[in-house]
Design an enzyme around this catalytic site. Structure first.
Site, PDB file in Angstrom:
ATOM      1  N   THR A  36       0.806  -1.076   0.140  1.00  0.00           N
ATOM      2  CA  THR A  36       0.025   0.067   0.146  1.00  0.00           C
ATOM      3  C   THR A  36       0.721   1.314  -0.113  1.00  0.00           C
ATOM      4  OG1 THR A  36      -0.126   0.255   2.538  1.00  0.00           O
ATOM      5  CG2 THR A  36      -1.500  -1.283   1.460  1.00  0.00           C
ATOM      6  N   ALA A  81       0.790  -6.637   8.943  1.00  0.00           N
ATOM      7  CA  ALA A  81       0.177  -6.089   8.091  1.00  0.00           C
ATOM      8  C   ALA A  81      -0.958  -5.297   8.623  1.00  0.00           C
ATOM      9  CB  ALA A  81      -0.384  -7.012   6.958  1.00  0.00           C
ATOM     10  N   GLU A  83      -3.531  -1.237   8.263  1.00  0.00           N
ATOM     11  CA  GLU A  83      -3.817  -0.167   7.751  1.00  0.00           C
ATOM     12  C   GLU A  83      -3.645   0.631   9.282  1.00  0.00           C
ATOM     13  OE1 GLU A  83      -4.002   1.953   5.346  1.00  0.00           O
ATOM     14  OE2 GLU A  83      -4.046   0.244   3.966  1.00  0.00           O
ATOM     15  N   THR A 124      -2.143  -2.848  19.156  1.00  0.00           N
ATOM     16  CA  THR A 124      -1.946  -1.685  19.699  1.00  0.00           C
ATOM     17  C   THR A 124      -2.330  -1.447  21.100  1.00  0.00           C
ATOM     18  OG1 THR A 124      -2.148   0.631  19.573  1.00  0.00           O
ATOM     19  CG2 THR A 124      -3.641  -0.971  18.375  1.00  0.00           C
ATOM     20  N   ASP A 125      -1.695  -0.455  21.786  1.00  0.00           N
ATOM     21  CA  ASP A 125      -2.248  -0.006  23.147  1.00  0.00           C
ATOM     22  C   ASP A 125      -3.606   0.485  23.020  1.00  0.00           C
ATOM     23  OD1 ASP A 125      -1.108   2.323  21.908  1.00  0.00           O
ATOM     24  OD2 ASP A 125      -0.039   2.667  23.800  1.00  0.00           O
ATOM     25  N   GLU A 126      -4.118   1.030  21.621  1.00  0.00           N
ATOM     26  CA  GLU A 126      -5.111   1.918  21.527  1.00  0.00           C
ATOM     27  C   GLU A 126      -6.611   1.377  21.490  1.00  0.00           C
ATOM     28  OE1 GLU A 126      -4.786   4.747  18.202  1.00  0.00           O
ATOM     29  OE2 GLU A 126      -2.314   4.561  18.372  1.00  0.00           O
ATOM     30  N   TYR A 148      -9.648   3.285  13.460  1.00  0.00           N
ATOM     31  CA  TYR A 148      -8.221   2.286  13.355  1.00  0.00           C
ATOM     32  C   TYR A 148      -8.360   1.431  14.637  1.00  0.00           C
ATOM     33  CZ  TYR A 148      -3.474   1.272  14.646  1.00  0.00           C
ATOM     34  OH  TYR A 148      -2.191   0.574  15.165  1.00  0.00           O
ATOM     35  N   SER A 149      -8.676   1.966  15.841  1.00  0.00           N
ATOM     36  CA  SER A 149      -8.261   1.151  17.135  1.00  0.00           C
ATOM     37  C   SER A 149      -9.661   0.140  17.019  1.00  0.00           C
ATOM     38  CB  SER A 149      -8.466   1.898  18.285  1.00  0.00           C
ATOM     39  OG  SER A 149      -9.405   3.022  18.458  1.00  0.00           O
ATOM     40  N   LYS A 152      -8.516  -2.717  14.834  1.00  0.00           N
ATOM     41  CA  LYS A 152      -7.324  -3.685  15.453  1.00  0.00           C
ATOM     42  C   LYS A 152      -8.016  -4.543  16.432  1.00  0.00           C
ATOM     43  CE  LYS A 152      -3.644  -3.638  14.840  1.00  0.00           C
ATOM     44  NZ  LYS A 152      -2.633  -4.350  13.892  1.00  0.00           N
ATOM     45  N   LYS A 187       3.248  10.102  10.638  1.00  0.00           N
ATOM     46  CA  LYS A 187       3.050   9.820  11.965  1.00  0.00           C
ATOM     47  C   LYS A 187       3.838  11.003  12.657  1.00  0.00           C
ATOM     48  CE  LYS A 187       0.743   6.082  11.650  1.00  0.00           C
ATOM     49  NZ  LYS A 187       1.591   4.680  11.056  1.00  0.00           N
ATOM     50  N   HIS A 274     -10.117  12.421  19.662  1.00  0.00           N
ATOM     51  CA  HIS A 274      -8.678  12.118  20.171  1.00  0.00           C
ATOM     52  C   HIS A 274      -8.287  11.683  21.574  1.00  0.00           C
ATOM     53  CE1 HIS A 274      -4.581  14.716  19.748  1.00  0.00           C
ATOM     54  NE2 HIS A 274      -4.384  13.167  19.945  1.00  0.00           N
TER      55      HIS A 274
HETATM   56  P1  NAD Z   1       3.077   0.823   8.710  1.00  0.00           P
HETATM   57  O1  NAD Z   1       1.612   1.024   8.171  1.00  0.00           O
HETATM   58  O2  NAD Z   1       4.226   1.451   8.309  1.00  0.00           O
HETATM   59  O3  NAD Z   1       3.076  -0.545   7.594  1.00  0.00           O
HETATM   60  C1  NAD Z   1       2.159  -1.636   7.255  1.00  0.00           C
HETATM   61  C2  NAD Z   1       2.569  -2.464   6.238  1.00  0.00           C
HETATM   62  O4  NAD Z   1       1.350  -3.221   6.008  1.00  0.00           O
HETATM   63  C3  NAD Z   1       2.910  -1.748   4.968  1.00  0.00           C
HETATM   64  O5  NAD Z   1       4.095  -2.390   4.459  1.00  0.00           O
HETATM   65  C4  NAD Z   1       1.524  -2.091   4.159  1.00  0.00           C
HETATM   66  O6  NAD Z   1       1.905  -2.233   2.550  1.00  0.00           O
HETATM   67  C5  NAD Z   1       1.094  -3.596   4.490  1.00  0.00           C
HETATM   68  N1  NAD Z   1      -0.127  -3.917   4.332  1.00  0.00           N
HETATM   69  C6  NAD Z   1      -1.316  -2.851   4.544  1.00  0.00           C
HETATM   70  N2  NAD Z   1      -2.511  -3.839   4.053  1.00  0.00           N
HETATM   71  C7  NAD Z   1      -2.156  -4.849   3.755  1.00  0.00           C
HETATM   72  C8  NAD Z   1      -2.895  -5.943   3.446  1.00  0.00           C
HETATM   73  N3  NAD Z   1      -4.303  -6.134   3.400  1.00  0.00           N
HETATM   74  N4  NAD Z   1      -2.100  -7.223   3.150  1.00  0.00           N
HETATM   75  C9  NAD Z   1      -0.824  -7.123   3.135  1.00  0.00           C
HETATM   76  N5  NAD Z   1       0.086  -5.972   3.659  1.00  0.00           N
HETATM   77  C10 NAD Z   1      -0.693  -4.924   3.921  1.00  0.00           C
HETATM   78  O7  NAD Z   1       2.989   0.125   9.837  1.00  0.00           O
HETATM   79  P2  NAD Z   1       3.688   0.208  11.159  1.00  0.00           P
HETATM   80  O8  NAD Z   1       3.411   1.343  11.757  1.00  0.00           O
HETATM   81  O9  NAD Z   1       5.050  -0.450  10.921  1.00  0.00           O
HETATM   82  O10 NAD Z   1       2.714  -0.999  12.259  1.00  0.00           O
HETATM   83  C11 NAD Z   1       3.011  -2.393  12.014  1.00  0.00           C
HETATM   84  C12 NAD Z   1       2.040  -3.033  12.795  1.00  0.00           C
HETATM   85  O11 NAD Z   1       2.025  -2.729  14.209  1.00  0.00           O
HETATM   86  C13 NAD Z   1       0.646  -2.617  12.684  1.00  0.00           C
HETATM   87  O12 NAD Z   1      -0.331  -3.761  12.965  1.00  0.00           O
HETATM   88  C14 NAD Z   1       0.015  -1.656  13.934  1.00  0.00           C
HETATM   89  O13 NAD Z   1      -1.280  -1.624  14.120  1.00  0.00           O
HETATM   90  C15 NAD Z   1       0.926  -2.073  14.894  1.00  0.00           C
HETATM   91  N6  NAD Z   1       1.378  -0.970  15.752  1.00  0.00           N
HETATM   92  C16 NAD Z   1       1.856   0.239  15.220  1.00  0.00           C
HETATM   93  C17 NAD Z   1       2.250   1.326  16.308  1.00  0.00           C
HETATM   94  C18 NAD Z   1       2.993   2.500  15.603  1.00  0.00           C
HETATM   95  O14 NAD Z   1       3.271   3.381  16.633  1.00  0.00           O
HETATM   96  N7  NAD Z   1       3.244   2.483  14.580  1.00  0.00           N
HETATM   97  C19 NAD Z   1       2.066   1.060  17.561  1.00  0.00           C
HETATM   98  C20 NAD Z   1       1.669  -0.149  18.149  1.00  0.00           C
HETATM   99  C21 NAD Z   1       1.017  -1.300  17.161  1.00  0.00           C
HETATM  100  P1  TYD Z   2       0.487   9.566  15.798  1.00  0.00           P
HETATM  101  O1  TYD Z   2       1.801   9.451  15.166  1.00  0.00           O
HETATM  102  O2  TYD Z   2      -0.402   9.736  14.667  1.00  0.00           O
HETATM  103  O3  TYD Z   2       0.129   8.393  16.452  1.00  0.00           O
HETATM  104  P2  TYD Z   2      -1.258   7.688  17.345  1.00  0.00           P
HETATM  105  O4  TYD Z   2      -2.284   8.689  17.036  1.00  0.00           O
HETATM  106  O5  TYD Z   2      -1.386   6.331  16.994  1.00  0.00           O
HETATM  107  O6  TYD Z   2      -0.700   7.728  18.887  1.00  0.00           O
HETATM  108  O7  TYD Z   2      -0.142  10.749  16.605  1.00  0.00           O
HETATM  109  C1  TYD Z   2       0.794  10.921  18.047  1.00  0.00           C
HETATM  110  C2  TYD Z   2       0.204  11.838  18.625  1.00  0.00           C
HETATM  111  O8  TYD Z   2       0.548  13.236  17.963  1.00  0.00           O
HETATM  112  C3  TYD Z   2      -1.058  12.018  18.714  1.00  0.00           C
HETATM  113  O9  TYD Z   2      -1.807  12.388  20.008  1.00  0.00           O
HETATM  114  C4  TYD Z   2      -1.666  12.970  17.671  1.00  0.00           C
HETATM  115  C5  TYD Z   2      -0.692  13.956  17.659  1.00  0.00           C
HETATM  116  N1  TYD Z   2      -0.354  14.673  16.260  1.00  0.00           N
HETATM  117  C6  TYD Z   2      -0.147  15.763  16.183  1.00  0.00           C
HETATM  118  O10 TYD Z   2      -0.322  16.643  17.121  1.00  0.00           O
HETATM  119  N2  TYD Z   2      -0.018  16.561  15.021  1.00  0.00           N
HETATM  120  C7  TYD Z   2       0.015  15.449  13.724  1.00  0.00           C
HETATM  121  O11 TYD Z   2       0.362  16.019  12.485  1.00  0.00           O
HETATM  122  C8  TYD Z   2       0.095  14.377  14.008  1.00  0.00           C
HETATM  123  C9  TYD Z   2       0.214  13.205  12.867  1.00  0.00           C
HETATM  124  C10 TYD Z   2      -0.189  13.876  15.121  1.00  0.00           C
END
Ligand code: NAD
Ligand code: TYD
Length: 333
Positions: A36, A81, A83, A124-126, A148-149, A152, A187, A274
């Site tokens: 994606t 994998a 969103e 996720t913790d969310e 999202y949450s 998940k 992010k 939020h």
């Molecule tokens: P990311 O968004 O960077 O990457 C997601 C990957 O999944 C991408 O490579 C995308 O191409 C692939 N993908 C999406 N839909 C798909 C599908 N239908 N089939 C196969 N592949 C698909 O994600 P990330 O931030 O590295 O997060 C990875 C995992 O960790 C997720 O499950 C997320 O919920 C979890 N997580 C993330 C955070 C965070 O802070 N980013 C925190 C806690 C948990």
């Molecule tokens: P984010 O990195 O999107 O992670 P999550 O919402 O999954 O925790 O956001 C982290 C925190 O930062 C969240 O409280 C929202 C805030 N935020 C901003 O203030 N400005 C931004 O442009 C973004 C993307 C997030």
């Protein structure tokens, strides 16, 4: 041992693949990813010729694609994998339901049919919702507040149900926010670092007092490895760090580290629904012998350094589809 990593072309999935190839000599890693907007094979350019690594393009929600990838007979499946971006889920929830719920179901069905040693659900913790004081434990109820949450949480509930009903060898993990290299610049941390590098302001939502807890990529990969090797099937593990900070304090740290003034903060309209604060109790995981090594300052320093050294990685990502998303995201601000 064959480890199937779904979503391996994303941020943490690619860090985990690097970790596996560095840590284990005798391993076969299969990366299954739909590519994606968040999937980027550049993240794995340095290992693409490694004989222990292979890539299969496909969708975890597509039965045919999943059937094909299970022909590799994985001993362990780690499901990264998803969103993952809350703001995108507010604009367009459907992709989240398709991948995070239906995708988890499709993988669980394939495991029911083909079997595997362990299925590790990355979550996720969310899913627990927001907590003003104290910490969520593995027993806390799910109270998700964003599409999202909620998606998940749906995937995680299916994991629990498949373990209870069919004995599917599932372990569910809930983690705090990630920080480190290869994070897509939507992010907060990579967005703010790269905006400042481009001379742009950083959009801080609402009053900036929402609290998040951050874990560095290396610490997180070791946590998943610990759970993969020592975790008990049917159990749930929280992964945390104790590195809690408000968005405003985090922003000030980034500004200071990049020698920029606080004039670069632009307060914008708050995110809908939020969550105020996330915080996890990870004492159960600590009992398996894991603890984080990076405090937030060290994690932030390493991350800023990486984005400074890898402009050619993130620059192309901040164009095309990304700009379309940004137009939608900020049109009402
Ligand atoms: P990311 O968004 O960077 O990457 C997601 C990957 O999944 C991408 O490579 C995308 O191409 C692939 N993908 C999406 N839909 C798909 C599908 N239908 N089939 C196969 N592949 C698909 O994600 P990330 O931030 O590295 O997060 C990875 C995992 O960790 C997720 O499950 C997320 O919920 C979890 N997580 C993330 C955070 C965070 O802070 N980013 C925190 C806690 C948990
Ligand atoms: P984010 O990195 O999107 O992670 P999550 O919402 O999954 O925790 O956001 C982290 C925190 O930062 C969240 O409280 C929202 C805030 N935020 C901003 O203030 N400005 C931004 O442009 C973004 C993307 C997030």
């Amino acid at each position: 041992m064959t480890i199937l990593v779904t979503g391996g072309a994303g941020f943490m999935g690619s860090n985990f693949i690097h970790y596996l190839l560095k840590t284990y000599q005798d391993v076969r890693v299969v990366n299954f990813d739909k590519l994606t907007y968040a999937g980027n094979l550049e993240n794995l350019r340095d290992v693409e010729r490694d004989k222990r690594y292979s890539f299969i393009k496909g969708d975890i929600a597509n039965e045919g694609d999943v059937e094909r990838v299970f022909q590799t007979k994985p001993d362990v499946v780690v499901n990264f994998a998803a969103e993952t971006h809350v703001d995108r889920s507010i604009l367009d929830p459907k992709a989240f339901i398709m991948t995070d719920v239906l995708g988890s179901y499709t993988l669980l069905e394939a495991i029911k049919k083909h079997g595997t040693g362990k299925f590790i659900q990355i979550s996720t913790d969310e899913v627990f919702g927001s907590i003003e004081k104290g910490k969520f434990t593995e027993e806390s109820p799910f109270e998700p507040n964003s599409p999202y949450s909620a998606s998940k949480a749906g995937g995680d509930h299916l994991c629990r149900a498949y373990f209870r009903t069919y004995g599917t060898p599932v372990i569910v993990t809930h983690s705090v926010n990630f920080i480190g290299p290869y994070q897509y610049p939507e992010k907060v941390i990579p967005l703010f670092i790269t905006n400042l590098m481009e001379g742009k302001k950083v959009p801080l939502y609402g009053d900036g007092l929402n609290v998040r807890e951050y874990i560095y990529t290396e610490d997180y990969c070791r946590a998943i490895d610990t759970i993969m090797t020592k975790g008990e099937i049917g159990e749930v593990y929280n992964i945390g760090s104790g590195n809690e900070i408000t968005n405003l304090e985090l922003t000030k740290k980034i500004l200071a580290a990049m020698s920029t003034s606080e004039d670069m903060i632009e307060y914008v309209k708050d995110r809908l629904g939020h969550d105020r604060r996330y915080s996890l109790d990870w004492s159960k995981l600590a009992k398996l012998g894991w603890k984080p090594e990076y405090d937030l300052d060290r994690a932030l320093e390493a991350t800023i350094e990486w984005y400074k050294a890898n402009e050619s990685w993130w620059k192309p990502l901040k164009s095309g589809e990304y700009l379309e998303y940004y137009k939608k995201q900020y049109q009402n601000s």
